[in-house]
Design an enzyme around this catalytic site. Structure first.
Site, PDB file in Angstrom:
ATOM      1  CE1 TYR A  92      -0.119 -10.831   3.755  1.00 14.35           C
ATOM      2  CE2 TYR A  92      -1.685  -9.716   2.321  1.00 14.35           C
ATOM      3  CZ  TYR A  92      -0.404  -9.860   2.807  1.00 14.35           C
ATOM      4  OH  TYR A  92       0.597  -9.043   2.360  1.00 14.35           O
TER       5      TYR A  92
ATOM      6  CG  ASN B 183      -1.913  -1.148   1.193  1.00 13.71           C
ATOM      7  OD1 ASN B 183      -2.206  -1.699   0.140  1.00 13.71           O
ATOM      8  ND2 ASN B 183      -2.420  -1.529   2.356  1.00 13.71           N
TER       9      ASN B 183
ATOM     10  CD  GLU C 260      -3.263  -5.567  -1.770  1.00 15.81           C
ATOM     11  OE1 GLU C 260      -3.793  -4.728  -1.014  1.00 15.81           O
ATOM     12  OE2 GLU C 260      -2.855  -6.668  -1.377  1.00 15.81           O
TER      13      GLU C 260
ATOM     14  CD  GLU D 275       1.202  -7.555  -0.599  1.00 13.07           C
ATOM     15  OE1 GLU D 275       0.397  -7.676   0.347  1.00 13.07           O
ATOM     16  OE2 GLU D 275       1.385  -6.480  -1.215  1.00 13.07           O
TER      17      GLU D 275
HETATM   18  O1  AHR Z   1       1.610  -6.708   3.434  1.00 12.02           O
HETATM   19  C1  AHR Z   1       0.759  -5.824   4.068  1.00 12.02           C
HETATM   20  C2  AHR Z   1      -0.229  -5.160   3.121  1.00 12.02           C
HETATM   21  O2  AHR Z   1      -1.137  -6.112   2.665  1.00 12.02           O
HETATM   22  C3  AHR Z   1       0.345  -4.577   1.867  1.00 12.02           C
HETATM   23  O3  AHR Z   1       0.802  -3.280   2.034  1.00 12.02           O
HETATM   24  C4  AHR Z   1      -0.825  -4.587   0.927  1.00 12.02           C
HETATM   25  O4  AHR Z   1      -0.432  -4.705  -0.418  1.00 12.02           O
HETATM   26  C5  AHR Z   1      -1.665  -5.739   1.417  1.00 12.02           C
HETATM   27  O5  AHR Z   1      -2.997  -5.382   1.550  1.00 12.02           O
END
Ligand code: AHR
Length: 516
Positions: free
Chosen positions: A262, A89, A190, A310
């Site tokens: 995630y 971000n 993103e 990520e």
């Molecule tokens: O890795 C943490 C955050 O997760 C990153 O800045 C963003 O790209 C994602 O939402």
């Protein structure tokens, strides 16, 4: 009967039973090369990842440039191959020009992604020289949020131009004559997410990205570009539609599309937590289908791969609202079950090795990271060890193995096998790596592992992570509790296979040799 005899009888009865699971390996069934960049990582200007993590000026633990020496050693041990920077971000509000030249003259700027202030003392030259120092490939994410196309083009000129031009000369003035030749660039982060500074719809994003790609390639035609795929899997978001538009509009210009994922054990349900492999597999496979559709019927001069740039476990240090993370900004303390999740992610990347050609753990130090520092030193989180071990399989060929195992109901994801596995093959060393996650919370699983072709050598090497306590974690001065065990074991070969009992909630890598 004496208790010992009862135990012996029970053990014999168990051995007499047919194995509950089977992993059948055939070295002819090749998926693709495990690209070294699958063991990438990510360093964002966020919390203590850069400042106080990889970089701490004036610390007795740092070298003359300010790089933490203990962190560099831990990073080398992790086997990192490519490092993404400066966000995340953060990238969508970052002006790279603030981070070059004499450090004392650089402006401090508010960072509106994470609510911090960036001193800009760590910038492009510091990052690229860090990569050289630790021997990893740099990967820069441009500002496709609030930034401009020309700024992105100038950034490539600053890092890669060898002739005498304004930005190359400025690089020289800043102490670096030789171009850095940064090969990997991503066209923003993103951008589909409403949380992103400069968030755009797919139409506006692809217009921007197309022109940015053109301008950046005019500065250096050899660069590889990653388009921002969707990371928005929330209700109402159509991540498939975003990826379809991005691929259709940017085909011919991009080399990768990114995916982010995630996961978290919010319900405190171990088996459901590790069922996330179904989502990871599905996101990869759907995106692969979209890539094929976008390239169908065309002469493909520029293939498109997936950069899973990520990924990690991240759910505890998220604060009340997503980005209200307070002083400890994303400082997850990882435990044993999170370490098992690392194996799950890599197994999925390996099973799709033909299309996933880059992956970046988010992140490297302190911020959702395997390495955790304070001013006096560091400790290694449990997730560190599987990452380092899987990394030894880079360059191997992933094999499509038949995996049959007892199943369980994983909520909305349907039925899944308890064993989540991947197999890789190093033809030169004639070595097979069988990576097995047993995601049963209560059952050991006896498994026959067999090779269709070639005779297995009678001695195998084992690497295993197992702990009774799923929540066991590390801290400063106490980071040896959740570590792998390694051993060699003679195999009881029966035809061309053997039986091994994978302990409940464990991650095991069995290294086998095929006799010539
Ligand atoms: O890795 C943490 C955050 O997760 C990153 O800045 C963003 O790209 C994602 O939402």
């Amino acid at each position: 009967m004496k208790p010992l005899s009862i135990l012996l009888l029970a053990a014999c009865a168990l051995l007499a039973q047919p194995p509950q699971a089977r992993i059948k390996i055939d070295t002819d069934r090749r998926i693709g090369e495990i690209h070294p960049h699958i063991f990438g990582n990510f360093a964002e200007h966020l919390g203590r990842c850069i400042y106080g993590g990889i970089y701490e000026e004036g610390s007795p633990l740092s070298d003359e440039k300010g790089y933490r020496k203990d962190v560099m050693e831990a990073v080398r041990g992790l086997g990192v191959t490519i490092l993404r920077w400066p966000g995340g971000n953060f990238a969508s509000g970052y002006n790279w020009k603030d981070g070059i030249g004499p450090k004392d003259q650089r402006p401090a700027r508010p960072d509106h992604a994470w609510g911090d202030i960036d001193s800009n003392r760590f910038g492009t030259d510091e990052f690229l020289q860090y990569c050289e120092r630790i021997g990893v490939e740099p990967y820069i994410c441009i500002n496709a949020g609030l930034g401009s196309i020309n700024e992105a083009r100038e950034w490539v000129e600053y890092t890669n131009e060898s002739r005498q031009t304004y930005w190359a000369d400025l690089r020289r003035k800043n102490g670096r004559d030789k171009p850095y030749n940064v090969k990997y660039w991503s066209l923003g982060n993103e951008i589909d997410g409403p949380w992103q500074l400069g968030h755009k719809n797919a139409e506006d994003y692809t217009k921007f990205a197309l022109e940015a790609a053109k301008a950046m390639r005019r500065a250096d035609a050899s660069i590889k570009l990653v388009a921002a795929g969707s990371s928005n899997f929330g209700p109402g978001a159509d991540w498939i539609a975003w990826n379809r538009v991005v691929l259709e509009r940017l085909r011919g210009e991009i080399d990768y599309i990114s995916l982010h994922t995630y996961i978290g054990n919010r319900e405190n349900n171990f088996e459901n937590f590790l069922a996330a492999s179904a989502d990871i597999d599905q996101r990869i496979e759907i995106t692969e289908g979209l890539i094929r559709a976008a390239l169908a019927g065309r002469r493909v001069t520029r293939p498109i791969y997936i950069a899973f740039d990520e990924w990690n476990v991240w759910y505890r240090a998220r604060g009340g609202s997503e980005f209200d993370t307070g002083a400890t900004r994303l400082e997850e303390k990882y435990n044993f079950e999170d370490a098992l999740a690392m194996g799950m992610f890599f197994n999925s990347f390996f099973r799709h090795a033909h299309i996933v050609k880059m992956a970046n753990l988010a992140q490297l130090v302190n911020v959702i990271a395997p390495i955790f520092t304070n001013k006096q030193g560091l400790f290694l989180q449990p997730i560190y060890f599987p990452i380092a071990e899987y990394g030894k399989q880079k360059g191997n060929v992933a094999l499509e193995a038949l995996v049959e195992s007892p199943k369980y109901k994983a909520g909305y994801r349907g039925e899944l096998g308890y064993l989540d596995a991947s197999v890789t093959w190093n033809a030169k060393a004639r070595a097979l790596y069988v990576n097995v996650l047993n995601r049963s919370a209560s059952q050991d699983i006896t498994t026959r592992i067999e090779s269709v072709e070639g005779r297995l050598a009678p001695l195998a090497e084992f690497w295993q992570m197992y702990h009774e306590d799923l929540k066991a974690a590390h801290t400063f001065g106490d980071d040896r509790r959740v570590r792998p065990r390694t051993w060699k074991e003679p195999l009881k070969l029966d035809r061309n296979g053997f039986v091994y009992r994978f302990p409940k909630h464990s991650l095991t890598i069995v290294k086998l040799a095929l006799e010539p």
